[in-house]
Design a protein around this motif. Structure first.
Motif, PDB file in Angstrom:
ATOM      1  N   UNK A  45       0.808  -1.229   0.000  1.00 30.44           N
ATOM      2  CA  UNK A  45       0.000   0.000   0.000  1.00 30.44           C
ATOM      3  C   UNK A  45       0.840   1.277   0.000  1.00 30.44           C
ATOM      4  N   UNK A  46       2.162   1.142   0.121  1.00 29.08           N
ATOM      5  CA  UNK A  46       3.106   2.269   0.147  1.00 29.08           C
ATOM      6  C   UNK A  46       2.934   3.163   1.371  1.00 29.08           C
ATOM      7  N   UNK A  47       2.265   2.666   2.406  1.00 29.99           N
ATOM      8  CA  UNK A  47       2.206   3.365   3.693  1.00 29.99           C
ATOM      9  C   UNK A  47       3.587   3.305   4.332  1.00 29.99           C
ATOM     10  N   UNK A  48       4.007   4.414   4.927  1.00 25.77           N
ATOM     11  CA  UNK A  48       5.309   4.431   5.604  1.00 25.77           C
ATOM     12  C   UNK A  48       5.321   3.409   6.738  1.00 25.77           C
ATOM     13  N   UNK A  49       6.417   2.698   6.874  1.00 22.23           N
ATOM     14  CA  UNK A  49       6.533   1.662   7.889  1.00 22.23           C
ATOM     15  C   UNK A  49       6.952   2.253   9.233  1.00 22.23           C
ATOM     16  N   UNK A  50       6.430   1.660  10.299  1.00 18.24           N
ATOM     17  CA  UNK A  50       6.920   1.990  11.629  1.00 18.24           C
ATOM     18  C   UNK A  50       8.034   1.010  11.971  1.00 18.24           C
ATOM     19  N   UNK A  60      15.949  -6.052  -0.318  1.00 19.43           N
ATOM     20  CA  UNK A  60      15.403  -6.856  -1.417  1.00 19.43           C
ATOM     21  C   UNK A  60      14.035  -6.292  -1.782  1.00 19.43           C
ATOM     22  N   UNK A  61      13.837  -5.990  -3.076  1.00 21.83           N
ATOM     23  CA  UNK A  61      12.571  -5.421  -3.520  1.00 21.83           C
ATOM     24  C   UNK A  61      12.413  -5.634  -5.010  1.00 21.83           C
ATOM     25  N   UNK A  62      11.172  -5.513  -5.452  1.00 27.72           N
ATOM     26  CA  UNK A  62      10.821  -5.635  -6.859  1.00 27.72           C
ATOM     27  C   UNK A  62      10.888  -4.249  -7.495  1.00 27.72           C
ATOM     28  N   UNK A  63      11.529  -4.140  -8.640  1.00 24.13           N
ATOM     29  CA  UNK A  63      11.658  -2.841  -9.310  1.00 24.13           C
ATOM     30  C   UNK A  63      10.305  -2.249  -9.664  1.00 24.13           C
ATOM     31  N   UNK A  64       9.281  -3.077  -9.797  1.00 26.66           N
ATOM     32  CA  UNK A  64       7.949  -2.572 -10.136  1.00 26.66           C
ATOM     33  C   UNK A  64       7.092  -2.285  -8.904  1.00 26.66           C
ATOM     34  N   UNK A  65       7.644  -2.515  -7.690  1.00 22.58           N
ATOM     35  CA  UNK A  65       6.944  -2.197  -6.433  1.00 22.58           C
ATOM     36  C   UNK A  65       7.981  -1.679  -5.444  1.00 22.58           C
ATOM     37  N   UNK A  66       8.546  -0.532  -5.735  1.00 29.02           N
ATOM     38  CA  UNK A  66       9.605  -0.001  -4.887  1.00 29.02           C
ATOM     39  C   UNK A  66       9.063   0.369  -3.506  1.00 29.02           C
ATOM     40  N   UNK A  67       9.706  -0.077  -2.440  1.00 28.61           N
ATOM     41  CA  UNK A  67       9.192   0.111  -1.073  1.00 28.61           C
ATOM     42  C   UNK A  67       9.544   1.464  -0.465  1.00 28.61           C
ATOM     43  N   UNK A  68       9.133   2.528  -1.149  1.00 30.66           N
ATOM     44  CA  UNK A  68       9.382   3.884  -0.672  1.00 30.66           C
ATOM     45  C   UNK A  68       8.124   4.713  -0.879  1.00 30.66           C
TER      46      UNK A  68
END
Length: 340
Positions: free
Chosen positions: A68-73, A227-235
């Motif tokens: 969901x691209x919500x910032x992580x705690x 580790x992340x998918x280029x099509x779902x960047x975790x930022x």
């Protein structure tokens, strides 16, 4: 030094106020009686000094849920460095998903933590997940790129640094970093407040860590393995200053999805720099006519997505980038584009 407002009150007259530079605590009061039957009181109203954000707060603003691209705690020691991130746990308040380090890297893929589900990626992606290819990448594999016009890692790094000058001091993400050949250079050069080496291949990230642990300065630097998918960047959107992709675009399953994701995470003014292999030019009219058949055959054999220089520029512009510029040498291209 904090700024202050000095308010002087004459109890039988009017009030005066003027600005100045003071280091007294907030609300410090002074008073005294003077001749002429009046009392002077003064209160120094100090404003708090600006809060300085330290590098150990960077990860809270950057890492986001890949769903969901919500910032992580975060729970654990602070710091955008390998030991601190390894001992930390991350959670999405919206999806309730938790993420943690797997061995030496933080796994922020959608499938992180799954037990029964196994996803097989295209052959060109699975190739780089191989332990053998990961080990060989900096031990002969990468050196062969020179035959296609790549000038070599040192020169490519200098060229990228020239493009990144407008965002020096910011956070850089090295996507599809492989064994971290350029990630380590970016982290050691001191031009960035944080460097994140990101790849989908677990073995490439393990190989990167093997190189990193040989350099004590990198273990304590603001340097992370993700580790992340280029099509779902975790930022979060607009949270990154720079993105680098070295010899990677031709390997992505969907270059358009990847470049759109890079555009999403870059802040206004952020810079995207990449190198890749260009597609051979179809010079003759006959080859241009049969190109659709050639491209169809390439898809059936799952070969690389080599684009032309014009296609790369068109793709960047369609994803909202401006100020596109490039340099080429035979099949080699390095290009840069900016987020408006």
């Amino acid at each position: 030094m904090a700024s202050a407002l000095l308010q002087i009150t004459f109890h039988n007259s009017s009030s005066l106020s003027f600005g100045g530079q003071w280091s007294r605590p907030r609300g410090h009061h002074m008073a005294g009686r003077y001749g002429g039957g009046f009392t002077l009181s003064a209160t120094v109203l100090t404003e708090p000094a600006p809060v300085k954000l330290h590098h150990d707060e960077l990860e809270v603003d950057l890492f986001a849920c890949p769903i969901c691209f919500e910032r992580l705690t975060r729970k654990g020691p602070s710091g955008l460095n390998l030991p601190a991130i390894y001992r930390s746990g991350f959670k999405c308040r919206t999806c309730k998903r938790t993420y943690s380090s797997k061995e030496t890297f933080l796994d922020l893929t959608v499938t992180s933590g799954t037990k029964g589900y196994n996803e097989v990626m295209p052959t060109r992606t699975e190739l780089f997940r191989s332990p053998l290819v990961s080990f060989a990448y900096e031990r002969g594999w990468r050196q062969n790129f020179g035959r296609s016009g790549f000038p070599g890692p040192d020169e490519e790094f200098k060229m990228a640094q020239d493009y990144f000058k407008p965002i020096e001091g910011g956070v850089l993400v090295d996507v599809s970093c492989g064994s971290g050949l350029f990630s380590r250079k970016f982290a050691k050069c001191g031009s960035y407040s944080g460097v994140i080496a990101l790849d989908f291949s677990e073995n490439m990230l393990r190989q990167c860590y093997d190189f990193v642990k040989q350099d004590e300065s990198l273990l304590s630097a603001n340097f992370a393995l993700v580790r992340a998918d280029i099509s779902r960047l975790p930022f979060a959107s607009g949270s990154v200053d720079a993105v680098h992709a070295g010899a990677a675009l031709h390997c992505w399953p969907s270059p358009s999805n990847a470049v759109a994701e890079i555009s999403r995470v870059l802040r206004s003014g952020g810079v995207f720099v990449a190198t890749t292999f260009l597609r051979p030019a179809f010079a003759s009219p006959f080859l241009r006519e049969v190109r659709p058949l050639i491209e169809a055959a390439r898809q059936l054999t799952d070969s690389y997505n080599n684009l032309s220089e014009k296609e790369i520029e068109d793709l960047c512009q369609s994803c909202g980038f401006i100020n596109y510029t490039s340099k080429t040498d035979r099949a080699f291209i390095i290009f840069s584009a900016q987020k408006p």
